[in-house]
Design an enzyme around this catalytic site. Structure first.
Site, mmCIF file in Angstrom:
data_model
loop_
_atom_site.group_PDB
_atom_site.id
_atom_site.type_symbol
_atom_site.label_atom_id
_atom_site.label_comp_id
_atom_site.label_asym_id
_atom_site.label_seq_id
_atom_site.Cartn_x
_atom_site.Cartn_y
_atom_site.Cartn_z
ATOM 1 N N HIS A 197 64.433 -19.117 16.173
ATOM 2 C CA HIS A 197 63.374 -18.966 15.031
ATOM 3 C C HIS A 197 62.828 -20.536 14.761
ATOM 4 O O HIS A 197 63.440 -21.016 13.960
ATOM 5 C CB HIS A 197 63.883 -18.046 13.891
ATOM 6 N N ASN A 234 75.537 -14.018 19.547
ATOM 7 C CA ASN A 234 74.205 -14.526 19.182
ATOM 8 C C ASN A 234 74.094 -15.328 17.889
ATOM 9 O O ASN A 234 74.794 -14.846 16.817
ATOM 10 C CB ASN A 234 73.289 -12.994 19.148
ATOM 11 N N ASP A 261 60.072 -17.273 17.979
ATOM 12 C CA ASP A 261 59.257 -17.406 17.277
ATOM 13 C C ASP A 261 58.981 -18.727 16.697
ATOM 14 O O ASP A 261 59.899 -19.404 16.521
ATOM 15 C CB ASP A 261 58.872 -16.193 16.210
ATOM 16 N N GLU A 321 75.561 -14.095 14.033
ATOM 17 C CA GLU A 321 75.635 -15.117 13.081
ATOM 18 C C GLU A 321 77.010 -15.207 12.341
ATOM 19 O O GLU A 321 76.945 -15.183 11.057
ATOM 20 C CB GLU A 321 74.608 -14.511 12.019
ATOM 21 N N GLU A 359 65.391 -14.562 20.209
ATOM 22 C CA GLU A 359 64.472 -14.254 19.023
ATOM 23 C C GLU A 359 63.262 -14.989 18.772
ATOM 24 O O GLU A 359 63.043 -15.677 17.858
ATOM 25 C CB GLU A 359 65.258 -13.734 17.806
HETATM 26 C C1 XIL Z 1 64.873 -8.913 11.098
HETATM 27 C C2 XIL Z 1 63.997 -8.257 11.214
HETATM 28 O O1 XIL Z 1 62.854 -8.692 12.119
HETATM 29 C C3 XIL Z 1 63.306 -7.664 9.939
HETATM 30 O O2 XIL Z 1 62.597 -6.429 10.158
HETATM 31 C C4 XIL Z 1 64.336 -7.275 9.036
HETATM 32 O O3 XIL Z 1 63.889 -6.750 7.709
HETATM 33 C C5 XIL Z 1 65.331 -8.234 8.990
HETATM 34 O O4 XIL Z 1 65.994 -8.593 10.220
HETATM 35 N N1 XIL Z 1 68.119 -12.524 13.128
HETATM 36 C C6 XIL Z 1 68.300 -11.588 13.670
HETATM 37 C C7 XIL Z 1 67.426 -10.149 13.402
HETATM 38 O O5 XIL Z 1 69.296 -11.284 14.272
HETATM 39 O O6 XIL Z 1 67.990 -9.120 13.526
HETATM 40 C C8 XIL Z 1 66.513 -10.542 12.242
HETATM 41 O O7 XIL Z 1 65.509 -9.474 12.252
HETATM 42 C C9 XIL Z 1 65.985 -11.707 11.966
HETATM 43 C C10 XIL Z 1 66.794 -13.195 12.109
#
Ligand code: XIL
Length: 488
Positions: free
Chosen positions: A375, A339, A405, A288, A403
């Site tokens: 996401h 990432n 979802d 990020e 990641e």
């Molecule tokens: C999130 C986790 O799922 C949570 O449990 C934590 O509180 C915060 O982080 N991007 C990422 C992940 O790269 O590491 C994050 O994970 C979600 C967003």
């Protein structure tokens, strides 16, 4: 039958609530109340995770679902997001699950936060209230916890998702300490063949204080997965979140001198990459680093598109190459990834493209892949995702969906229609991923089941709260058949 497990009205005492950091000031106050004449006043917070917490370890039974409700009233500032969450496990093996968040204002009356969670272990378990605004103060009142009479979780006898992808790419999930035994481990190992630690390998977990490395929780995850024949992806060597401030910032809140910050960054990356060498196949080296909301003009200049992170402030834009070089030196065999989220946004994708292109021209082969977090929600356009995949592949790097979802519904409720829309989007995305299998490293889902997702309120995963495969699961398994059947 549903049965009441716990109730707190704060009429005489804090009823078992304590500050998560011990620094919060919790007082029984008669300045406001939802029921009776008292509430619990929460002040003195200085970090977003601070807030009142109730240890329910001894109160709950394994496998049961509990609905937690708490009423909150904001004192300061004018507006803040307040969240109800639950913690499972402690130390670096802990996982934190948001049950519900709401934006509240000083003018709002009392607001209810409520959510349901199934506990599959009775290591330390707590419920707590926190706020994204570090210094927000608020009252809480009328806390209740009810044991639900819901279906027990079962791992269904269905074809493993990973089996549908043997000719394509590994299929991933995430894990924390709660996933290392019992039904959760069974579900995980049945369907997935690569895992990312949800939190345990983040900088703040692995080196909370300078020189103090805490590998136990992460090692437990990595070793358990390897024993079950599941590969591990490392997440993440550098980030602006979940990182001890000591790494880049001094006691007065000012950036550390460049050399000191650079040394903290690269020695962390090297120590961690060396520690897991041979046990992880790939690393998110940097997470990020690019801003949101870029114009096309800004995106053309990746340096101008960088997030103003503490790392950028302390070191300058060459912190990026420095951390990749450190990781490469420590573990030359691991695939090294950049990432980020929102990479379906064309401008953000272009800034990443420009950054990776320049760094790989300067240091050939330095960055092996780009991770698109994924996401998404029901408004995500699969064509945008596909365009970014093509753009990144044209750089000669591999792409992973790291990641994935898809948020749908609210308050943990997903209507049949929303569930179908969600499944269709999963199908469209997986259908695209299959087309680019030559260049896709893996596709990982961020959350094993809806109940344990970081966005549990938006039911974003493939399995429901009883571990039953959702339409989304069948859509991911056979996307083209799903689309053919449900295409309107
Ligand atoms: C999130 C986790 O799922 C949570 O449990 C934590 O509180 C915060 O982080 N991007 C990422 C992940 O790269 O590491 C994050 O994970 C979600 C967003």
């Amino acid at each position: 039958m549903r049965s009441a497990l716990f109730r707190a009205d704060f009429e005489a005492a804090a009823d078992g609530f304590v500050g998560r950091s011990q620094n919060e000031i919790l007082t029984v106050s008669d300045e406001a109340a939802l029921s009776g004449v008292h509430a619990l006043k929460v002040e003195g917070r200085t970090s977003s995770w601070h807030g009142p917490s109730l240890d329910i370890t001894q109160k709950i039974s394994v496998g049961k679902e509990y609905t937690v409700s708490v009423w909150v009233k904001l004192i300061e500032p004018e507006q803040a997001q307040i969240s109800l969450s639950t913690q499972i496990g402690s130390g670096s093996g802990a996982s934190y699950n948001n049950l519900q968040s709401k934006q509240v204002s000083q003018n709002s009356d009392w607001v209810e936060l409520r959510g349901t969670y199934r506990y599959l272990s009775t290591d330390f378990v707590s419920v707590y209230v926190e706020s994204a605004v570090a210094t927000a103060s608020f009252y809480i009142d009328s806390v209740s916890i009810v044991e639900e009479d819901s279906q027990p979780a079962v791992v269904e006898d269905i074809t493993p998702l990973k089996n549908a992808y043997t000719d394509f790419f590994p299929i991933g999930s995430i894990a924390s300490a709660k996933d290392l035994s019992g039904l959760r481990l069974e579900l995980l190992t049945k369907h997935f063949n690569i895992v990312t630690a949800e939190n345990a390998m983040k900088p703040g977990e692995l080196q909370p204080r300078k020189g103090e490395f805490t590998f136990n929780a992460a090692d437990a995850i990595v070793n358990t997965m390897l024993e079950h024949g599941i590969a591990m992806h490392g997440h993440t060597l550098a980030w602006h979140q979940q990182t001890g401030a000591w790494m880049h910032t001094d006691a007065d809140g000012l950036p550390l001198p460049r050399e000191e910050a650079l040394e903290n960054l690269t020695s962390h990356a090297k120590t961690v990459a060396e520690h897991f060498k041979g046990r992880v196949v790939s690393w998110d080296v940097l997470n990020e680093a690019i801003n949101d909301g870029l114009t096309a003009e800004l995106a053309a200049d990746w340096r101008a598109s960088l997030r103003n992170s503490p790392w950028l402030q302390a070191i300058g834009d060459d912190y990026i190459e420095a951390v990749f070089l450190a990781a490469q030196e420590a573990d030359p065999d691991a695939k090294l990834y950049y990432n980020d989220y929102n990479l379906n946004n064309q401008n953000k994708a272009t800034a990443v493209y420009n950054m990776v292109k320049e760094l790989n021209e300067k240091y050939p082969g330095l960055i092996d892949g780009i991770g698109m977090q994924g996401h998404y929600d029901l408004n995500t356009n699969p064509a945008d995702v596909e365009r970014s995949i093509q753009q990144f592949i044209s750089l000669g790097v591999e792409v992973s969906i790291t990641e994935l979802d898809i948020s749908a519904g609210t308050d943990g409720r997903l209507s049949d229609n929303a569930s179908l829309q969600q499944a269709l989007l999963y199908a469209r995305l997986f259908s695209i991923f299959r087309q680019y299998k030559e260049n896709i490293g893996r596709v990982s889902i961020w959350g094993l089941d809806d109940g344990s997702s970081w966005r549990a309120d938006r039911s974003p995963t493939l399995f429901d709260r009883s571990f039953k495969a959702k339409p989304a699961f069948y859509a991911a398994t056979d996307p083209d058949a799903f689309i053919a059947e449900y295409q309107q």
